[in-house]
Motif scaffolding. Structure first.
Motif, PDB file in Angstrom:
ATOM      1  N   ASN A 113       0.798  -1.225   0.000  1.00  0.00           N
ATOM      2  CA  ASN A 113       0.000   0.000   0.000  1.00  0.00           C
ATOM      3  C   ASN A 113       0.833   1.278   0.000  1.00  0.00           C
ATOM      4  OD1 ASN A 113      -2.248  -1.522  -0.159  1.00  0.00           O
ATOM      5  ND2 ASN A 113      -2.940  -1.217   1.950  1.00  0.00           N
ATOM      6  N   TRP A 171      -5.971   6.093  -8.742  1.00  0.00           N
ATOM      7  CA  TRP A 171      -5.208   7.213  -8.185  1.00  0.00           C
ATOM      8  C   TRP A 171      -4.350   7.928  -9.223  1.00  0.00           C
ATOM      9  CZ3 TRP A 171      -3.177   4.199  -3.255  1.00  0.00           C
ATOM     10  CH2 TRP A 171      -4.287   3.847  -2.471  1.00  0.00           C
ATOM     11  N   VAL A 182     -12.056  10.527   6.647  1.00  0.00           N
ATOM     12  CA  VAL A 182     -10.647  10.214   6.371  1.00  0.00           C
ATOM     13  C   VAL A 182     -10.555   9.188   5.240  1.00  0.00           C
ATOM     14  CG1 VAL A 182      -8.516   9.237   7.314  1.00  0.00           C
ATOM     15  CG2 VAL A 182     -10.002  10.625   8.767  1.00  0.00           C
ATOM     16  N   ASP A 195      -7.284  -3.556   7.717  1.00  0.00           N
ATOM     17  CA  ASP A 195      -6.592  -4.594   6.947  1.00  0.00           C
ATOM     18  C   ASP A 195      -6.045  -5.721   7.828  1.00  0.00           C
ATOM     19  OD1 ASP A 195      -7.172  -3.088   4.755  1.00  0.00           O
ATOM     20  OD2 ASP A 195      -5.125  -2.418   4.347  1.00  0.00           O
ATOM     21  N   ILE A 238     -14.685   0.874   8.985  1.00  0.00           N
ATOM     22  CA  ILE A 238     -14.186   1.491   7.751  1.00  0.00           C
ATOM     23  C   ILE A 238     -14.981   1.021   6.529  1.00  0.00           C
ATOM     24  CG2 ILE A 238     -12.148   1.933   6.302  1.00  0.00           C
ATOM     25  CD1 ILE A 238     -11.740   2.951   9.139  1.00  0.00           C
TER      26      ILE A 238
HETATM   27  C1  UD1 Z   1      -4.125   0.357  -1.820  1.00  0.00           C
HETATM   28  C2  UD1 Z   1      -4.458   0.834  -0.467  1.00  0.00           C
HETATM   29  O1  UD1 Z   1      -3.716   1.593   0.144  1.00  0.00           O
HETATM   30  N1  UD1 Z   1      -5.576   0.385   0.075  1.00  0.00           N
HETATM   31  C3  UD1 Z   1      -5.916   0.728   1.427  1.00  0.00           C
HETATM   32  C4  UD1 Z   1      -6.650   2.049   1.445  1.00  0.00           C
HETATM   33  O2  UD1 Z   1      -7.790   1.900   0.633  1.00  0.00           O
HETATM   34  P1  UD1 Z   1      -8.605   3.188   0.190  1.00  0.00           P
HETATM   35  O3  UD1 Z   1      -7.673   4.319   0.020  1.00  0.00           O
HETATM   36  O4  UD1 Z   1      -9.437   2.769  -0.951  1.00  0.00           O
HETATM   37  O5  UD1 Z   1      -9.509   3.406   1.468  1.00  0.00           O
HETATM   38  P2  UD1 Z   1     -10.055   4.787   2.020  1.00  0.00           P
HETATM   39  O6  UD1 Z   1      -9.233   5.233   3.164  1.00  0.00           O
HETATM   40  O7  UD1 Z   1     -10.240   5.738   0.885  1.00  0.00           O
HETATM   41  O8  UD1 Z   1     -11.493   4.363   2.533  1.00  0.00           O
HETATM   42  C5  UD1 Z   1     -11.951   4.658   3.839  1.00  0.00           C
HETATM   43  C6  UD1 Z   1     -13.443   4.838   3.806  1.00  0.00           C
HETATM   44  O9  UD1 Z   1     -13.742   6.034   3.081  1.00  0.00           O
HETATM   45  C7  UD1 Z   1     -14.729   5.766   2.120  1.00  0.00           C
HETATM   46  N2  UD1 Z   1     -14.544   6.675   0.970  1.00  0.00           N
HETATM   47  C8  UD1 Z   1     -13.329   6.740   0.349  1.00  0.00           C
HETATM   48  C9  UD1 Z   1     -13.146   7.585  -0.738  1.00  0.00           C
HETATM   49  C10 UD1 Z   1     -14.245   8.366  -1.172  1.00  0.00           C
HETATM   50  O10 UD1 Z   1     -14.163   9.124  -2.135  1.00  0.00           O
HETATM   51  N3  UD1 Z   1     -15.424   8.273  -0.509  1.00  0.00           N
HETATM   52  C11 UD1 Z   1     -15.615   7.443   0.555  1.00  0.00           C
HETATM   53  O11 UD1 Z   1     -16.696   7.383   1.140  1.00  0.00           O
HETATM   54  C12 UD1 Z   1     -14.510   4.297   1.766  1.00  0.00           C
HETATM   55  O12 UD1 Z   1     -15.656   3.721   1.168  1.00  0.00           O
HETATM   56  C13 UD1 Z   1     -14.203   3.708   3.120  1.00  0.00           C
HETATM   57  O13 UD1 Z   1     -15.408   3.489   3.814  1.00  0.00           O
HETATM   58  O14 UD1 Z   1      -7.032   2.350   2.789  1.00  0.00           O
HETATM   59  C14 UD1 Z   1      -7.925   1.387   3.381  1.00  0.00           C
HETATM   60  C15 UD1 Z   1      -8.292   1.890   4.757  1.00  0.00           C
HETATM   61  O15 UD1 Z   1      -7.203   1.875   5.579  1.00  0.00           O
HETATM   62  C16 UD1 Z   1      -7.264   0.016   3.411  1.00  0.00           C
HETATM   63  O16 UD1 Z   1      -8.191  -0.936   3.846  1.00  0.00           O
HETATM   64  C17 UD1 Z   1      -6.767  -0.375   2.020  1.00  0.00           C
HETATM   65  O17 UD1 Z   1      -5.968  -1.529   2.111  1.00  0.00           O
END
Ligand code: UD1
Ligand code: PEP
Length: 430
Positions: free
Chosen positions: A23, A106, A173, A317, A339
């Motif tokens: 990640n 991304w 976040v 995770d 999350i």
């Molecule tokens: C490749 C990588 O690094 N993946 C990690 C990254 O995923 P990723 O970056 O996809 O996860 P996010 O931190 O963005 O997601 C956190 C929460 O925010 C929500 N959300 C996110 C973006 C958005 O535009 N809107 C929204 O509502 C998601 O649905 C989720 O409920 O962080 C997660 C949370 O620690 C980890 O489980 C993943 O392993």
């Protein structure tokens, strides 16, 4: 399709080398789109996600050269990889590719910042939740971009003179949205202040790399990140930080199977909450020069409740792996997932091994059992799949985990690392 066969019952004893973090490697690789110079990354893990992202970046014009030499051949396949994007040859990220791996979405940040426009497919659905992209859209809009959804793609366009620095506070976040805002803002005009930023170590690693490339980022690792835009970035050499999720996973495997293992090339500081939780569950954990030592001899596993949270909280995770551990605890524990709304797919598979778990909304209640029995189980996502391996290590008899491609996304040479510590784990290729 490959399967993993585990014969449970053996303790783990020995040394496990920890790989570079998936990640962190993924956003770092994507950062290579921001410069026409070479970005060299060391300690890149050999994983399906990394290989796929190399192909995706290749489509955008990134030339990838992998050093043939392995560092510390016996212990690690950590690779040094050079990424050079002299010119961006394609600003479209297609559905075919982006749907296979969420993080490839991304590229929207660097493509927009460097080229002023791009067309990026919305990411594919994923087993752990809906995972919308509203925060990316709102954040990049705050930097002056127009963001339009058209036929499953986002058409993003920066103002004539490029993105413009701004203050933007995320309502929630997000690791990915923080990575993208940070990358986009490095080349914006003026200063950007990101509020409620993700504080994950991978965000700090990306900021350090971007700073080595000439960016001016401060505050990474806190909730407020400030980025002074610069006109261009240069190449750099950067070492990918250790995988804290892999570290925590093997720590949980030892807590489950018993034994005494040194996890090398890692750092307890990357996962303090998980380490503290494991100590409460009865594991002994010591920091070493270059990693940590974990042992559980004799004593049973105590029940501990956890709630997942953004860093520095307990990582989502590691939730599935911890639940696997709790199936053998001496009492009742609760695991609350905050999350992702659908990250309990491992529950029904753990039940096949004899685990007693009931779900109520976002909380799982786990009643520890005396013994698990091996069975055929199916991996449903990356971390769920390794939770089944952990359970299999402590189950009587044979467990076979199918759909191992999930596991291969994020765990480098898992069978070999466990086998060298005394476990019976093998890959069956058909
Ligand atoms: C490749 C990588 O690094 N993946 C990690 C990254 O995923 P990723 O970056 O996809 O996860 P996010 O931190 O963005 O997601 C956190 C929460 O925010 C929500 N959300 C996110 C973006 C958005 O535009 N809107 C929204 O509502 C998601 O649905 C989720 O409920 O962080 C997660 C949370 O620690 C980890 O489980 C993943 O392993
Ligand atoms: C959920 C994960 O990855 P991704 O965000 O790539 O799906 C993970 O690494 O556990």
């Amino acid at each position: 399709m490959d399967r993993i066969r585990i014969v449970g019952g053996n303790e783990l004893n020995g040394i496990i080398p920890i790989s570079g973090a998936k990640n962190a490697a993924l956003p770092l690789m994507i950062a290579s789109l921001l410069t026409s110079d070479t970005l060299t990354l060391e300690n890149v893990p050999h994983l399906a996600d990394v290989e796929l992202l190399m192909r995706i970046l290749g489509n955008h014009g990134v030339d990838v050269a992998v050093n043939g030499r392995r560092e510390r051949q016996e212990d690690s396949y950590a690779r040094t990889i050079h990424f050079t994007c002299r010119t961006i040859v394609d600003t479209t990220a297609s559905y075919e590719l982006v749907s296979k791996m969420r993080a490839s979405f991304w590229v929207i940040g660097p493509l927009l910042a460097r080229e002023g426009h791009c067309r990026v497919s919305l990411p594919g659905g994923c087993a752990i939740g809906t995972r919308p992209v509203d925060l990316f859209i709102d954040g990049l809009t705050a930097l002056g971009a127009s963001m339009e959804i058209d036929a499953g793609y986002i058409n993003a366009r920066a103002p004539a003179g490029g993105l413009i620095g701004a203050r933007y506070t995320f309502p929630k976040v997000s690791v990915g949205a923080t990575h993208v805002m940070m990358m986009a803002a490095t080349l914006a005009r003026g200063t950007t202040v990101i509020g409620n930023a993700a504080r994950e170590p991978e965000v700090v690693d990306l900021a350090n790399c971007l700073n080595a490339m000439g960016a001016k980022i401060s505050g990474a690792g806190t909730a407020t990140i400030t980025i002074e835009g610069v006109t261009s970035l240069s190449g750099a050499r950067h070492r990918v930080l250790p995988d804290r999720i892999e570290t925590g996973t093997y720590a949980m495997a030892v807590a489950m199977a018993g034994g005494d293992v040194v996890l090398e090339n890692t750092d307890v500081a990357l996962l303090e909450t998980a380490v503290e939780t494991l100590r409460r569950a009865g594991a002994e954990i010591f920091s070493t020069n270059n990693g940590m030592r974990i042992r559980r001899n004799g004593a049973g596993i105590k029940p501990v409740d956890i709630v997942t949270d953004p860093f520095p909280g307990f990582p989502t995770d590691l939730q599935a792996q911890f639940m696997a551990l709790m199936t053998r605890s001496s009492g009742v524990s609760h695991v609350t997932e905050t999350i992702f709304e659908n990250r309990f797919m491992h529950v029904q598979e753990l039940a096949r091994l004899g685990a007693r778990i009931s779900l109520s909304g976002q909380t799982a209640k786990i009643e520890g059992v005396e013994r698990l029995r091996g069975a055929p189980v199916m991996a449903t996502d990356l971390r769920a799949s390794v939770s089944l391996v952990i359970a299999g290590l402590a189950a009587e008899g044979e467990t076979t985990v199918s759909r191992v491609y999930h596991l291969d996304r994020g765990f480098e040479r898992l069978e070999e690392k466990l086998t060298r510590c005394g476990a019976i784990v093998e890959r069956i290729s058909e």
